[in-house]
Write an enzyme that holds these catalytic residues in place. Structure first.
Site, PDB file in Angstrom:
ATOM      1  N   HIS A   1       2.704   3.403  -8.833  1.00 32.58           N
ATOM      2  CA  HIS A   1       2.602   1.966  -9.139  1.00 32.58           C
ATOM      3  C   HIS A   1       3.853   1.500  -9.887  1.00 32.58           C
ATOM      4  O   HIS A   1       4.379   0.421  -9.624  1.00 32.58           O
ATOM      5  CB  HIS A   1       1.359   1.688  -9.983  1.00 32.58           C
ATOM      6  CG  HIS A   1       0.068   2.031  -9.289  1.00 32.58           C
ATOM      7  ND1 HIS A   1      -0.186   1.696  -7.981  1.00 32.58           N
ATOM      8  CD2 HIS A   1      -1.045   2.683  -9.727  1.00 32.58           C
ATOM      9  CE1 HIS A   1      -1.388   2.124  -7.642  1.00 32.58           C
ATOM     10  NE2 HIS A   1      -1.932   2.732  -8.681  1.00 32.58           N
TER      11      HIS A   1
ATOM     12  N   LEU B   1      10.963 -20.327  -4.536  1.00 36.49           N
ATOM     13  CA  LEU B   1       9.844 -19.535  -4.013  1.00 36.49           C
ATOM     14  C   LEU B   1       8.595 -19.645  -4.894  1.00 36.49           C
ATOM     15  O   LEU B   1       8.688 -19.552  -6.117  1.00 36.49           O
ATOM     16  CB  LEU B   1      10.299 -18.068  -3.967  1.00 36.49           C
ATOM     17  CG  LEU B   1       9.238 -16.998  -3.711  1.00 36.49           C
ATOM     18  CD1 LEU B   1       8.756 -17.053  -2.269  1.00 36.49           C
ATOM     19  CD2 LEU B   1       9.802 -15.603  -4.015  1.00 36.49           C
TER      20      LEU B   1
ATOM     21  N   ASP C   1       0.833  -1.209   0.000  1.00 37.31           N
ATOM     22  CA  ASP C   1       0.000   0.000   0.000  1.00 37.31           C
ATOM     23  C   ASP C   1       0.867   1.258   0.000  1.00 37.31           C
ATOM     24  O   ASP C   1       1.985   1.240   0.511  1.00 37.31           O
ATOM     25  CB  ASP C   1      -0.914  -0.039   1.237  1.00 37.31           C
ATOM     26  CG  ASP C   1      -2.058   0.945   1.132  1.00 37.31           C
ATOM     27  OD1 ASP C   1      -2.330   1.445   0.022  1.00 37.31           O
ATOM     28  OD2 ASP C   1      -2.688   1.216   2.172  1.00 37.31           O
TER      29      ASP C   1
END
Ligand code: FPP
Length: 242
Positions: A37, A131, A20
């Protein structure tokens, strides 16, 4: 700085991240929101490579929520094209770090072109054994729980299962996260003290860590601090200390 949390007493197997503060980061610089962004992708690269190096098994990123569709159309379109660019430009990075990509969320709501790039990146990285990077896209936790409830209701109506046999494991098995371990640690950037409809079922016993840092400024050094803090916590899962 030589950071290696593998020396810590305990590491989370699964980190869930609420990224955020992109808009505020941009506003503070007099830039349009979308530039926040864009800058967020830099942070993402550092965090993903760090988690891969540090042998974290799962990272789930709250990338786009069901509520985010209500943002101004140009911003939604920008986020979709950013995702496509990410999938294309970062594919080598994902492979080099043995990252396997998957998604949760109502991805059928994404534009066809985005879905195509997603499917191709998921297929291409399916054999990577490091991962697992889970992108939550068009994701909403309550909608996910309702979807799992509908699946159980259908199975029950067809006689495949008995209503009285429904337990937590059966519900967990119908969630979009089926087969994944629950997150051990939730990290939220930009200081907001809320969960925002993210993995409500799965984070029942997760540890929470909130930082005022805005997502585009978040880097592995701060993730390391969160991991140190996590390692020092006493997780009791509702029981008394042993
Ligand atoms: C929240 O910041 C962030 C988002 C809604 C999008 C997250 C996207 C990225 C980090 C870009 C890269 C992601 C991928 C998977 C390519 P906000 O816009 O709500 O910030 P604000 O609260 O300051 O307005």
């Amino acid at each position: 700085m030589d950071l290696d949390p593998r020396r810590l007493a305990r590491l989370p197997a699964h980190i869930a991240l609420i990224m955020d503060g992109n808009g505020r980061w941009a506003r503070a610089r007099g830039l349009p929101r979308v530039r926040g962004h864009q800058a967020g992708v830099e942070a993402l690269r550092d965090i993903v490579t760090a988690c891969a190096e540090w042998e974290i098994s799962y990272v789930t990123l709250f990338s786009f929520s069901t509520e985010n569709w209500a943002r101004p159309r140009p911003e939604v379109e920008f986020l979709m094209s950013l995702l496509q660019r990410y999938l294309r430009h970062e594919l080598d990075m994902l492979h080099n770090n043995k990252v396997r990509l998957r998604t949760i969320g109502f991805t059928e709501q994404l534009p066809t072109a985005v879905r195509k790039d997603l499917d191709s990146a998921i297929r291409s990285t399916a054999g990577n054994a490091g991962l697992t990077l889970v992108l939550a896209l068009s994701y909403g936790s309550r909608a996910e729980i309702a979807q799992a409830a509908r699946a159980l209701a259908r199975e029950s109506a067809s006689g495949a299962i008995k209503p009285d046999d429904i337990d937590e494991a059966m519900l967990a098995g119908r969630m979009q996260t089926a087969g994944m371990p629950d997150p051990d640690l939730v990290i939220r950037t930009s200081g907001e003290m809320r969960i925002s409809n993210f993995l409500l079922w799965q984070i029942a016993y997760a540890e929470l860590w909130v930082t005022p840092t805005l997502w585009p400024d978040f880097r592995r050094a701060e993730l390391f601090t969160a991991l140190e803090d996590y390692a020092a916590r006493n997780r009791r899962f509702g029981k008394v200390e042993s």
